[in-house]
Design an enzyme around this catalytic site. Sequence first.
Site, PDB file in Angstrom:
ATOM      1  N   CYS A 118       0.630  -1.260  -0.230  1.00 40.56           N
ATOM      2  CA  CYS A 118       0.358  -0.040   0.124  1.00 40.56           C
ATOM      3  C   CYS A 118       1.107   1.105  -0.067  1.00 40.56           C
ATOM      4  CB  CYS A 118      -0.756   0.065   1.149  1.00 40.56           C
ATOM      5  SG  CYS A 118      -1.865   1.443   1.069  1.00 40.56           S
ATOM      6  N   CYS A 150      -1.470   1.578  -2.904  1.00 36.64           N
ATOM      7  CA  CYS A 150      -2.775   2.807  -2.281  1.00 36.64           C
ATOM      8  C   CYS A 150      -2.091   4.606  -2.507  1.00 36.64           C
ATOM      9  CB  CYS A 150      -3.955   2.879  -1.151  1.00 36.64           C
ATOM     10  SG  CYS A 150      -3.012   0.697  -0.658  1.00 36.64           S
ATOM     11  N   LYS A 181      -0.265   5.189  -5.896  1.00 38.67           N
ATOM     12  CA  LYS A 181      -0.965   5.149  -7.347  1.00 38.67           C
ATOM     13  C   LYS A 181      -2.181   6.404  -6.871  1.00 38.67           C
ATOM     14  CE  LYS A 181      -4.734   3.501  -6.351  1.00 38.67           C
ATOM     15  NZ  LYS A 181      -5.960   2.597  -6.129  1.00 38.67           N
ATOM     16  N   TYR A 191      -9.625  -3.735 -11.495  1.00 40.01           N
ATOM     17  CA  TYR A 191      -9.228  -2.191 -11.059  1.00 40.01           C
ATOM     18  C   TYR A 191      -7.690  -1.394 -11.521  1.00 40.01           C
ATOM     19  CZ  TYR A 191      -7.293  -2.707  -6.411  1.00 40.01           C
ATOM     20  OH  TYR A 191      -5.939  -3.055  -5.445  1.00 40.01           O
ATOM     21  N   GLU A 220      -7.199   1.876 -13.118  1.00 41.91           N
ATOM     22  CA  GLU A 220      -6.341   3.410 -13.172  1.00 41.91           C
ATOM     23  C   GLU A 220      -5.288   3.277 -13.729  1.00 41.91           C
ATOM     24  OE1 GLU A 220      -8.320   2.703  -8.410  1.00 41.91           O
ATOM     25  OE2 GLU A 220      -6.417   1.984  -9.045  1.00 41.91           O
ATOM     26  N   HIS A 223     -27.078  21.482  -0.003  1.00 42.01           N
ATOM     27  CA  HIS A 223     -27.244  21.635  -2.095  1.00 42.01           C
ATOM     28  C   HIS A 223     -26.237  23.420  -1.680  1.00 42.01           C
ATOM     29  CE1 HIS A 223     -29.185  23.131  -5.655  1.00 42.01           C
ATOM     30  NE2 HIS A 223     -29.285  24.832  -5.486  1.00 42.01           N
ATOM     31  N   GLU A 283     -26.386  15.322  -3.127  1.00 44.36           N
ATOM     32  CA  GLU A 283     -27.897  15.814  -2.404  1.00 44.36           C
ATOM     33  C   GLU A 283     -28.499  14.893  -3.521  1.00 44.36           C
ATOM     34  OE1 GLU A 283     -29.826  19.204  -4.107  1.00 44.36           O
ATOM     35  OE2 GLU A 283     -27.748  19.669  -4.692  1.00 44.36           O
TER      36      GLU A 283
END
Length: 473
Positions: free
Chosen positions: A43, A48, A51, A180, A184, A438, A443
């Site tokens: 990682c 992670c 990356k 993935y 990526e 908002h 939302e």
Amino acid sequence: MTDYEVDLFVIGAGSGGVRAARIAAAHGARVMIAEEFRIGGTCVIRGCVPKKLMVYASRFKDHFSDAVGFGWTLSGASFDWPKLVAAKEKEITRLSAIYRSNLEKAGVAVVDSRATIEDVHHVHLVADGRKVSTRLILIATGAAPVFEPDVPGRDHAITSNEIFDLASLPKRLLIVGGGYIAVEFAAIFARLGTEVSLVMRGENVLRGFDEDLRTGVRDGLAHAGVKLHFGQQLTRIDKMPAGYHVSLTKGAVLDADHVMIATGRLPNTKGLGLEQAGVVLDGFGAVKVDAFSKSNVESIYAVGDVTNRLALTPVAIREGHAFADTVFGGKPEAVEHSTIPTAVFSTPELGTVGLTETEARETFDCVDIYMAKFRPLKAALSGRDEKTLMKIIVDGGTDRVLGVHILGEDASEMAQILGIAVKMGAKKADFDATMALHPTSAEELVTMRTRTARFEREIPGPEGPDAGTIAGE
Ligand SMILES: Cc1cc2nc3c(=O)[nH]c(=O)nc-3n(C[C@H](O)[C@H](O)[C@H](O)COP(=O)(O)OP(=O)(O)OC[C@H]3O[C@@H](n4cnc5c(N)ncnc54)[C@H](O)[C@@H]3O)c2cc1C
């Protein structure tokens, strides 16, 4: 009673091993940890963290062009790959040092060496040949990239391990795989200016994710200029004076400066001595463990990717922590592996928690779908041809939200927060009762009132269960 040198020997100082070692030491155990590469594991060093830094780097391209619509005039923007690699290296070196010092502060003995299992209570340190006796062993050796398919010239290829430190930015990069990691890196390099080709056996990227989002990610890649070669495989890689010729099953020959294989990862158990210690592995070479991460051998446990449960950093960390609390802290904890939020850091990015539509329809008799596809406010001025996709999967019988899937800016951040609601068993009515914030994209998650589809499984008639059908609205 046998007097061991340590109570716990951890093999591998990645996400799971480091957490387990620190917590076990905090519970008063004498702990030693061995790492053969760099403290921090996949990682921190080549997963992670670096990356995500590269994802950020790649997205500036879009930010620069978006800025024009907001009145900015930018000129002279250029990208320097070696500068990014050096900055990334500085950061991961800093993080690795913090991991080491946290281990040492906790009283863990850190050994920079490969370690193998000699027997159920002894570990061999390859660097100096030392043999350490230990009451318990924790295998936290992670996983390694699969180097498939095995075609002529395969040795010319690289994996995600090498991609972070290329000497220069490739002009042409060919990535093999549709998971993935492949997706990526395709999105990263396409934005940094590389011509990217993605070759995969399947007909779409990201198997296992919700179909609508898979299609959205695929379209996003195509939009960024990634050339998609679906339904095919490599047949050979030939080295040329400059780069490589890569031949595909359907006859195409592509040129590339680098070929990156990202066809999966397998548990790192080869040559560890597990078989001679009697540890049972599954068909993928993963250590088979029970809910408390214990193998079939009384003194040997395993956490993280090496157990092939769910290969994600937070999962490895939680398993390592639970192991230490269970074994040394008197607080037994079995890690639950369901409803785990996750993301794919493509651009646009994907964030998800819970069941996909397909999984829900396989499991529940009545499934309601709420889906919205809209142009985010920012795109109104940036002019970017961009859509955000949000999809809520609901159990039509109980109104419980089974899954939420988002494709768009900040999808990963939303998925993390939604993970709490979905884990708590929130109902669609709870989403509806929540006031909107908002103006945001999020939302939309609390304002989707109209059901997009309902899928009901017909009650099997006298002809038996095969007579059941699923009908969409
Ligand atoms: C490119 C990439 C991107 C990723 N992105 C994400 C992401 O965005 N989010 C996410 O959650 N996960 C991500 N992951 C997955 C994540 O990195 C892993 O799930 C996680 O690191 C697993 O932790 P671990 O402790 O099981 O193993 P690792 O972190 O891999 O640690 C294992 C350690 O053991 C060491 N080791 C192995 N054998 C020995 C031995 N015999 N002796 C001594 N040391 C040994 C290794 O060198 C390594 O340091 C990514 C992975 C990759 C490859």
